[in-house]
Design an enzyme around this catalytic site. Sequence first.
Site, PDB file in Angstrom:
ATOM      1  N   ARG A 189       0.762  -1.178   0.058  1.00  0.00           N
ATOM      2  CA  ARG A 189       0.170  -0.041   0.274  1.00  0.00           C
ATOM      3  C   ARG A 189       0.877   1.205  -0.144  1.00  0.00           C
ATOM      4  O   ARG A 189       0.324   2.137  -0.513  1.00  0.00           O
ATOM      5  CB  ARG A 189      -1.124   0.159   1.335  1.00  0.00           C
ATOM      6  CG  ARG A 189      -2.154  -0.855   0.909  1.00  0.00           C
ATOM      7  CD  ARG A 189      -2.975  -1.152   2.262  1.00  0.00           C
ATOM      8  NE  ARG A 189      -2.279  -1.677   3.287  1.00  0.00           N
ATOM      9  CZ  ARG A 189      -2.532  -1.870   4.506  1.00  0.00           C
ATOM     10  NH1 ARG A 189      -3.973  -1.467   4.794  1.00  0.00           N
ATOM     11  NH2 ARG A 189      -1.999  -2.807   5.384  1.00  0.00           N
ATOM     12  N   HIS A 247      -1.934  -4.965  -3.959  1.00  0.00           N
ATOM     13  CA  HIS A 247      -2.879  -3.547  -3.435  1.00  0.00           C
ATOM     14  C   HIS A 247      -3.252  -2.840  -5.001  1.00  0.00           C
ATOM     15  O   HIS A 247      -4.366  -2.404  -5.052  1.00  0.00           O
ATOM     16  CB  HIS A 247      -2.191  -2.749  -2.602  1.00  0.00           C
ATOM     17  CG  HIS A 247      -3.041  -1.663  -2.129  1.00  0.00           C
ATOM     18  ND1 HIS A 247      -4.304  -1.751  -1.691  1.00  0.00           N
ATOM     19  CD2 HIS A 247      -3.128  -0.371  -2.591  1.00  0.00           C
ATOM     20  CE1 HIS A 247      -4.857  -0.648  -1.606  1.00  0.00           C
ATOM     21  NE2 HIS A 247      -4.113   0.398  -2.082  1.00  0.00           N
ATOM     22  N   ASP A 298     -14.467   0.765  -2.334  1.00  0.00           N
ATOM     23  CA  ASP A 298     -14.035   2.133  -2.585  1.00  0.00           C
ATOM     24  C   ASP A 298     -13.690   1.996  -4.161  1.00  0.00           C
ATOM     25  O   ASP A 298     -13.777   1.130  -5.126  1.00  0.00           O
ATOM     26  CB  ASP A 298     -12.587   2.677  -1.826  1.00  0.00           C
ATOM     27  CG  ASP A 298     -11.457   1.220  -2.088  1.00  0.00           C
ATOM     28  OD1 ASP A 298     -11.395   0.654  -3.002  1.00  0.00           O
ATOM     29  OD2 ASP A 298     -10.910   0.890  -0.982  1.00  0.00           O
ATOM     30  N   LYS A 339     -15.932   6.063  -0.589  1.00  0.00           N
ATOM     31  CA  LYS A 339     -15.181   5.951   0.713  1.00  0.00           C
ATOM     32  C   LYS A 339     -14.172   7.109   0.881  1.00  0.00           C
ATOM     33  O   LYS A 339     -13.430   7.371  -0.041  1.00  0.00           O
ATOM     34  CB  LYS A 339     -14.462   4.513   0.958  1.00  0.00           C
ATOM     35  CG  LYS A 339     -13.364   4.417   2.065  1.00  0.00           C
ATOM     36  CD  LYS A 339     -12.786   3.007   2.044  1.00  0.00           C
ATOM     37  CE  LYS A 339     -11.284   3.274   2.302  1.00  0.00           C
ATOM     38  NZ  LYS A 339     -10.530   1.864   2.063  1.00  0.00           N
ATOM     39  N   THR A 357      -7.335  -3.304   9.685  1.00  0.00           N
ATOM     40  CA  THR A 357      -7.858  -3.169  10.800  1.00  0.00           C
ATOM     41  C   THR A 357      -9.518  -3.649  10.982  1.00  0.00           C
ATOM     42  O   THR A 357     -10.059  -3.703  11.896  1.00  0.00           O
ATOM     43  CB  THR A 357      -7.809  -1.901  11.478  1.00  0.00           C
ATOM     44  OG1 THR A 357      -8.634  -1.026  10.331  1.00  0.00           O
ATOM     45  CG2 THR A 357      -6.349  -1.406  11.243  1.00  0.00           C
ATOM     46  N   THR A 417     -12.588  -0.423   7.091  1.00  0.00           N
ATOM     47  CA  THR A 417     -13.401  -0.147   5.739  1.00  0.00           C
ATOM     48  C   THR A 417     -14.326  -1.373   5.614  1.00  0.00           C
ATOM     49  O   THR A 417     -15.544  -0.709   5.389  1.00  0.00           O
ATOM     50  CB  THR A 417     -12.315  -0.467   4.729  1.00  0.00           C
ATOM     51  OG1 THR A 417     -11.197   0.265   4.606  1.00  0.00           O
ATOM     52  CG2 THR A 417     -12.977  -0.568   3.326  1.00  0.00           C
TER      53      THR A 417
HETATM   54  C1  R5P Z   1      -7.591   0.367   0.739  1.00  0.00           C
HETATM   55  O1  R5P Z   1      -7.392   0.863  -0.253  1.00  0.00           O
HETATM   56  C2  R5P Z   1      -7.539  -1.428   0.837  1.00  0.00           C
HETATM   57  O2  R5P Z   1      -8.009  -1.810  -0.342  1.00  0.00           O
HETATM   58  C3  R5P Z   1      -8.272  -1.961   1.981  1.00  0.00           C
HETATM   59  O3  R5P Z   1      -9.902  -1.417   1.938  1.00  0.00           O
HETATM   60  C4  R5P Z   1      -7.749  -1.516   3.140  1.00  0.00           C
HETATM   61  O4  R5P Z   1      -6.475  -1.469   3.330  1.00  0.00           O
HETATM   62  C5  R5P Z   1      -8.094  -2.232   4.514  1.00  0.00           C
HETATM   63  O5  R5P Z   1      -7.952  -1.666   5.533  1.00  0.00           O
HETATM   64  P1  R5P Z   1      -8.610  -1.634   6.903  1.00  0.00           P
HETATM   65  O6  R5P Z   1      -9.263  -2.942   7.269  1.00  0.00           O
HETATM   66  O7  R5P Z   1      -7.711  -1.217   8.040  1.00  0.00           O
HETATM   67  O8  R5P Z   1      -9.828  -0.415   6.615  1.00  0.00           O
END
Ligand code: R5P
Length: 335
Positions: free
Chosen positions: A108, A143, A185, A210, A241, A244
């Site tokens: 990422r 990613h 997203d 998002k 985490t 999202t």
């Molecule tokens: C974001 O661009 C990724 O595709 C994931 O949605 C994100 O990394 C998920 O992270 P978390 O579970 O911390 O929201």
Amino acid sequence: MFTHSNSNNIVIAYTDNMKTMAHNAALELDSLGVDSITLNRVEMICFPSGEVKPKITENVRRKEVFLFFDFNGHPNDDIWNFLLTLDALHLAGAESITPVVPYLPYLRQDRKDEPRVPISAARLIRSIEQCASVKRLITIDMHADQLQAVFTIPVDHLPGRVVFTSWAKERFASKLDNLVAVAPDFGSAKRVRKLAADIGSDVKVAILEKERDKDGVEIHNIIGANVSGKICLINDDMIDTGGTLLKAIQALYQHDAKSVIASASHPVFSSKDGTSAYEKLIGGGAEIVVTDSLITESHDWLTVLPLHSYLAHVIFQHVTCDGSVSKLIMEGLPK
Ligand code: R5P
């Protein structure tokens, strides 16, 4: 049945966490006719000082090595262990090394998003490529697709949707016209459109708007298909985490979704502010489906789809020298 002309030369090396995946992939390759594959454990010797020394337990001289390596929760240590393992294989005389790393960390961080920070994804990729024997890399859902451009070696960037598609076709067989595939997203939209198309032409797509700031994630809007009364299948590249996903699930239920199922290739499941992703998602009201690219806790709301068969079929295309990985992706795994 195909037999590799020189299958004695193929080694599947693996870290302890990857033992089951590596063994099952070897069995699958055997059933495809690639016999005499040697399995080779990578022993991680740890010193009292905290230093490590990966040891390849069997000979790999002039072998074609597929290294199943995992990044389970300690990315900084794991990256160092990985680079040392590549070095050990190189120094042991491997003819070629293909890391099979379903999940790669740090991807990422693929740009400078503020002043005076590194581009860690590119740094990691360059470090992997510094091992001269690494000729190709196999991974699942990086990613962003553009990360392929950082590599100078060929990469099999495999979409996780191959396993999610066959799972979804079975699961929603008679209800495909009631299914909406949901991108959490804008960055996920393309991937989710392909997933929807692969599951069935009736499957519609919705995209969540998002926004992430320092306080967390907000979903402002739902664009595309109406989710009211529908079964919603979210698809993301990873659950980190769980922020999202939780917000996405809540937004879909607020818009009267009938049920929500969330799928993601990489179950990172980390903790933030003392709450683990498991704790966060347990009351979210959604069933969750992930692959085994990382080790997970077992929960009745969490389904884990194994990757070994997919990876074995991809390796099969390479070792037989006559297969097409993209055909495999387009057509799915043979039954
Ligand atoms: C974001 O661009 C990724 O595709 C994931 O949605 C994100 O990394 C998920 O992270 P978390 O579970 O911390 O929201």
